[in-house]
Write an enzyme that holds these catalytic residues in place. Sequence first.
Site, PDB file in Angstrom:
ATOM      1  CG  HIS A 384      34.509  39.491  28.494  1.00 55.12           C
ATOM      2  ND1 HIS A 384      34.954  38.397  28.320  1.00 55.12           N
ATOM      3  CD2 HIS A 384      34.057  39.989  27.457  1.00 55.12           C
ATOM      4  CE1 HIS A 384      34.418  38.061  27.050  1.00 55.12           C
ATOM      5  NE2 HIS A 384      33.723  39.050  26.399  1.00 55.12           N
ATOM      6  CE  LYS A 575      45.585  32.450  35.624  1.00 51.48           C
ATOM      7  NZ  LYS A 575      44.132  32.350  35.446  1.00 51.48           N
ATOM      8  NE  ARG A 576      43.718  41.604  32.200  1.00 51.60           N
ATOM      9  CZ  ARG A 576      43.112  41.849  33.191  1.00 51.60           C
ATOM     10  NH1 ARG A 576      43.395  42.827  33.824  1.00 51.60           N
ATOM     11  NH2 ARG A 576      41.915  41.276  33.504  1.00 51.60           N
ATOM     12  CE  LYS A 581      43.454  38.121  35.282  1.00 47.21           C
ATOM     13  NZ  LYS A 581      42.213  36.898  34.816  1.00 47.21           N
ATOM     14  CB  THR A 683      40.027  31.167  27.948  1.00 49.13           C
ATOM     15  OG1 THR A 683      41.066  32.465  28.131  1.00 49.13           O
ATOM     16  CG2 THR A 683      38.697  31.598  27.734  1.00 49.13           C
ATOM     17  CE  LYS A 687      43.619  29.706  25.619  1.00 46.23           C
ATOM     18  NZ  LYS A 687      44.116  31.032  25.651  1.00 46.23           N
TER      19      LYS A 687
END
Length: 845
Positions: A384, A575-576, A581, A683, A687
């Site tokens: 991952h 998100k985290r 990111k 992901t 969504k």
Amino acid sequence: MAPINNTAAVAQKQARELLSDNGDWHAESVGDDIDALKRSIIQHFSHTLGRDIDNASPHYLYSALALAVRDRLMDQWRTTRAETESRDTRRTCYMSLEFLMGRSLSNAVQNLELVEPVRQALNQLGMELEDLESLEHDAGLGNGGLGRLAACFLDSCASLALPVTGYGLRYRYGMFRQEIENGYQIEKPDNWLRDGHVWEIERPEHTCVVRFGGHVEPDSSGASPDKREWHTHDEILAVPFDVPVPGHGNDIVNTLRLWSASATDEFDLSEFNAGGYAEAVSAKTDAENITMVLYPNDSSENGKVLRLRQQYFLVSASLQDTIRIWLQTNDNFDGFADKHCFQMNDTHPSLAVAELMRLLIDEHAVAWDDAWAIVARSMAYTNHTLLPEALECWSLGMLESLLPRPIEIIQEINRRFLLQVAKQWPGDASKQAQMSIVSFDEHPVVRMAHLAIVGSFSVNGVAQLHSDLLQKGLFKDFFTLWPERFNNKTNGVTQRRWLAHCNPGLRALVNEQIGTEWVSDLDQLERLVPSADNLDFQKRWKEVKTRNKQNLAELVLQRTGVSVSTDMLFDVQVKRMHEYKRQLLCALHAAHCYLQIVNGNDEGAAPRFILIAGKAAPGYYMAKAIVKLINNVASVINNDPRTKDKLRLVFLPDYNVSAMEIIAPAADLSEQISTAGKEASGTGNMKFMMNGALTIGTLDGANVEILEAVGAENFFRFGLTVDEVEALRPNYSPSAVIAVESRVKAILDAFAEGMFDCGDPDTIRTAIDAASSGDDPWMTIADLPAYLDAQDSVSEAWADQQLWTRMSILNSANSGRFSTDRTMRDYNEDIWNLSPLGTPPQTTR
């Protein structure tokens, strides 16, 4: 909220009449009709929970409803479990340290197709389904995308009738509850079990023992040259708790088995009687610590030890359980690999390779070669991450102290593996050093990803770009040695939770337009494409979005006190928290928008509400600094009257699954802006797309496949590609970008001049200085000009609401490939080779 209306005298009278019935109420109450549901709810409230219907407590009302719904799963659950554990069934055991399940009630009602009967039964009792659903605590057994993906996988496996059992840990405290104080993240315990968990069933009869510490001696019986005796001083009980995972409308209920740690002895009575109260219960406390907290802070040595104990506890208990089930109907291990696949979700369960060897050799006298043949045919590994630093490595010394027998096995696996490497690359010592499971460093570490690859027959990435980069870069040598092991399985999300449940308005509109088959076959959404140009359908689509935005606006007001208009463009990044990111990039754009307004240069800019949410790991200083920076920028923007109706920025605290169920349907713009080559898949991007949000993003992770599915004209792409990032890296100079880009210079000057300090400059300057350095691996400044240009394109598109709505419809209509139903079919076809329950077995590999 009033779950039971105090004026609902009729409902209370009806309840009392039902309670006065002394017949066999349970046998009659497990039906799916409204009266049976009412009877079941009331009986559980009165008899199971012992409560008075006239003094209804919200928590107990929720529990009564959950128990009533759970009743309707029980027979199906027993039947499914019996067939899954049959000697004729090939099954997959999905091992993951995270399962971010969220709330179970809404999922069960949805998949049992009981939404309307339950809603009507509750209405007749003076209650609302949504009110009771909101009382359930999120099962916070995950950190982010990894855990939520595992939950979506289980949903799809059950819905596809695949015999898959999830194995995880029952953390007493889940992912921490996040509060924001003066802009800083504050972590508070997430005691999600404080009111109990009605969905779980304890199975103490299947308790097993997990060992730590001690020493290893040769087998005293001499029965096998490979067998060893592990004498331990630390034995922990693993107690299983089962949670049902219902499939959608198919009478299949799979199992998520969560292990809870307990001491073999509750406490030392002699110590207690002697006055040593703390010492008396120390063993119990030490044991329970293993499953006390999700992902302990591993910045300290104690944190690392605890995390390693968690990982071994999970795999040892899960593999012992699987072997126990096998031996119920088999006398030996012939055919074991034909009937089992162990899917390791990331590197966390990699010790399963060594532990299955240990159990077979030491506990069941299987010879090494035979045991390895079983392991190598039954283990599968999902990677991952593309970040080398995220691939877990444990010090050899720590493993020798904590797991003396498993580390012996790992070293022997490595010795034999290096013989293969030497055969493939004769005389190449550097290749052996690069590929060895145990590093050749002065202070050796065990590379868990290498252990997983060596011990698995399948290694997969989670998006096509990610898998390509694994094969060409991170695991290039392993791919050269075993190309047949590597494959791609692009992630997905379950449309049952992430559209049908969380977006009821859109669900109803889609059902009316194309029917309901999309709930089990998301490709059916393609039938919406012709409607994208229908003005009446566009109008109704936009009305649904506006209602969803109002729901999110209410949540934002409740948690932050900030009011936002639904006329604004809802620009969302959730998100985290992690530097790759690039939440920082989003915050810098917010600062740019503010400067444009202040300087009167905002003509043509979309009125914008920017929402950022996510949790930073407790030991991750830079991520927490970025949280502080975002909150400082938000404070300046939201307190300036010049931004009214033009710009709002909010950091929404305590992001979780339930919050995402409100956020995803409301988003207009989905921020997927990670540095190219760093995000494995994502992901959240799926969504948002499924719910009609447009994506602004880099060519990273599954963004590449989203762009391919929806078309470039319906996607706001920007930024360096993977190859461009690598080409720029050796000579990267943010100062060169700043020198030629006045917008970037203005943003950084504003920070340097203290515009967003809020009396505390040091923390946010740390984040700005890191981004301004040529050593910044995330290339934030390099991508900022293109990002600002892409956001201008967003504003231009937003100005044409007919165009925007058309693009929104097309995003949703083309999201079919991103269902986990497709993902699970791919896993099954290429890796698991399972027969759906109720069908004849397939021929195994």
